[in-house]
Structures are given as C-alpha cells and as structure tokens.
Scaffold this motif. Sequence first.
Motif, PDB file in Angstrom:
ATOM      1  N   MET A  75       0.760  -1.110   0.030  1.00 46.31           N
ATOM      2  CA  MET A  75       0.177  -0.020   0.055  1.00 46.31           C
ATOM      3  C   MET A  75       0.937   1.198   0.046  1.00 46.31           C
ATOM      4  O   MET A  75       0.632   2.262  -0.739  1.00 46.31           O
ATOM      5  N   LEU A  76       1.948   1.287   0.792  1.00 42.60           N
ATOM      6  CA  LEU A  76       2.781   2.527   0.816  1.00 42.60           C
ATOM      7  C   LEU A  76       3.160   2.804  -0.668  1.00 42.60           C
ATOM      8  O   LEU A  76       3.383   3.864  -0.836  1.00 42.60           O
ATOM      9  N   ARG A  77       3.947   1.801  -1.403  1.00 45.62           N
ATOM     10  CA  ARG A  77       4.239   2.171  -2.856  1.00 45.62           C
ATOM     11  C   ARG A  77       3.144   2.896  -3.550  1.00 45.62           C
ATOM     12  O   ARG A  77       3.558   3.653  -4.246  1.00 45.62           O
ATOM     13  N   GLU A  78       2.053   2.436  -3.537  1.00 45.26           N
ATOM     14  CA  GLU A  78       0.924   3.345  -4.098  1.00 45.26           C
ATOM     15  C   GLU A  78       0.659   4.612  -3.591  1.00 45.26           C
ATOM     16  O   GLU A  78       0.425   5.610  -4.310  1.00 45.26           O
ATOM     17  N   LEU A  79       0.869   4.624  -2.257  1.00 40.47           N
ATOM     18  CA  LEU A  79       0.811   6.236  -1.682  1.00 40.47           C
ATOM     19  C   LEU A  79       1.844   7.000  -2.024  1.00 40.47           C
ATOM     20  O   LEU A  79       1.815   8.119  -2.176  1.00 40.47           O
ATOM     21  N   SER A  80       2.955   6.489  -2.289  1.00 38.96           N
ATOM     22  CA  SER A  80       4.164   7.274  -2.295  1.00 38.96           C
ATOM     23  C   SER A  80       4.192   7.788  -3.851  1.00 38.96           C
ATOM     24  O   SER A  80       4.808   8.962  -4.069  1.00 38.96           O
TER      25      SER A  80
END
Length: 174
Positions: free
Chosen positions: A1-6
Amino acid sequence: MLRELSGGTTPAQALGFFDSLPPVRVQELTGSWQGAEVPTSHPLDGVLTRLGWYGKQFDGPDDAHPLLFAGGDGGPFDVNPWFVPLGTVLRLGPLLRQPAAGRALRPLLQLVRTRKPRARLRMVEYRGVLSAAMVYDSQPIIDSFRRVSGNTLLGAMDYRGPQGPFMFTLRRSG
C-alpha cells in the motif's frame, strides 16, 4: 500500500493507511532515518525534496534531530528549525518547488546548521492511538509515527493551521 501512496494520493487515503498501522515505541526509533515525502497535495509537497531533505536522527528520547539535509560532501547536516519560517514556507510552496529556488536556498541552509538536538521523542496520542512522536522545541509541530515494517515508518507532521498533516516516510539508514 505504501508504494501506491508514495506516487501520490489524497489526504484521506494517506490518513486511512496511517490509521491502519500499528504504533511504534520511542525506544525503537534510535538511529538515522532517511525521509521521503508522501504527496497529498499539501502545500509542503515537493519543498523538502527540492531543498535536499535527508531525514531525521534520533539519538535518544531527549536528543532528536528533526531536520537533516544532504550536505555537499554527501553526509547529512542538521538544520535548526527555529530559523524556518513555517508560515512563509507554506504560503510560498509552489515557488519553493521550482529548481531555481532549491539552488538559491540550499546554500542558505548551511547558515542555520546546528549540532544540538532540537526536538524530543515522547509517546503521544494522535488520531486515537498512543505512539512515538517527535515534539519540536521551537515550532508548533509534532511528528507522529506508525510502523509500516521493521525499518519503515509513516509519519504525519501535525501543526497549527488549516491544512491537514504533511505525510512522509522514514526508512532506517543507520
């Protein structure tokens, strides 16, 4: 999920992910952390990156260094947040994201270097969860942290003002 938010997200999505993460304890933060912005259309988005923000250093509960910037020699250096006019920076965000602003302002950061810690780590309740947070000594700012993984944190820089928090990640670098 963090990759998408970044790659860019909304404030609601970033805070939703933040709220889903477990807390972190002050003792777990010791060391050097490399930072990265999580773009949410916040006025600070892109500003710290343009100025060469490196991350944060935590030497102990009373010895936190909130603003590390990349030095010309490759090593990070501390900037004293007291000299950062946060209100002005928020208003001038679009201008400060320009390459010329970065080139002009980076050398000025050297003038406000410090070796002293300028923040403290405490357990603070933020958004209903007690977790480690960094309280700045000279700014009305509290950075609250949640654990993404063993060496990655998601941070929310909370301060007085109409904007929501500025979101960022920290990855342990030492």
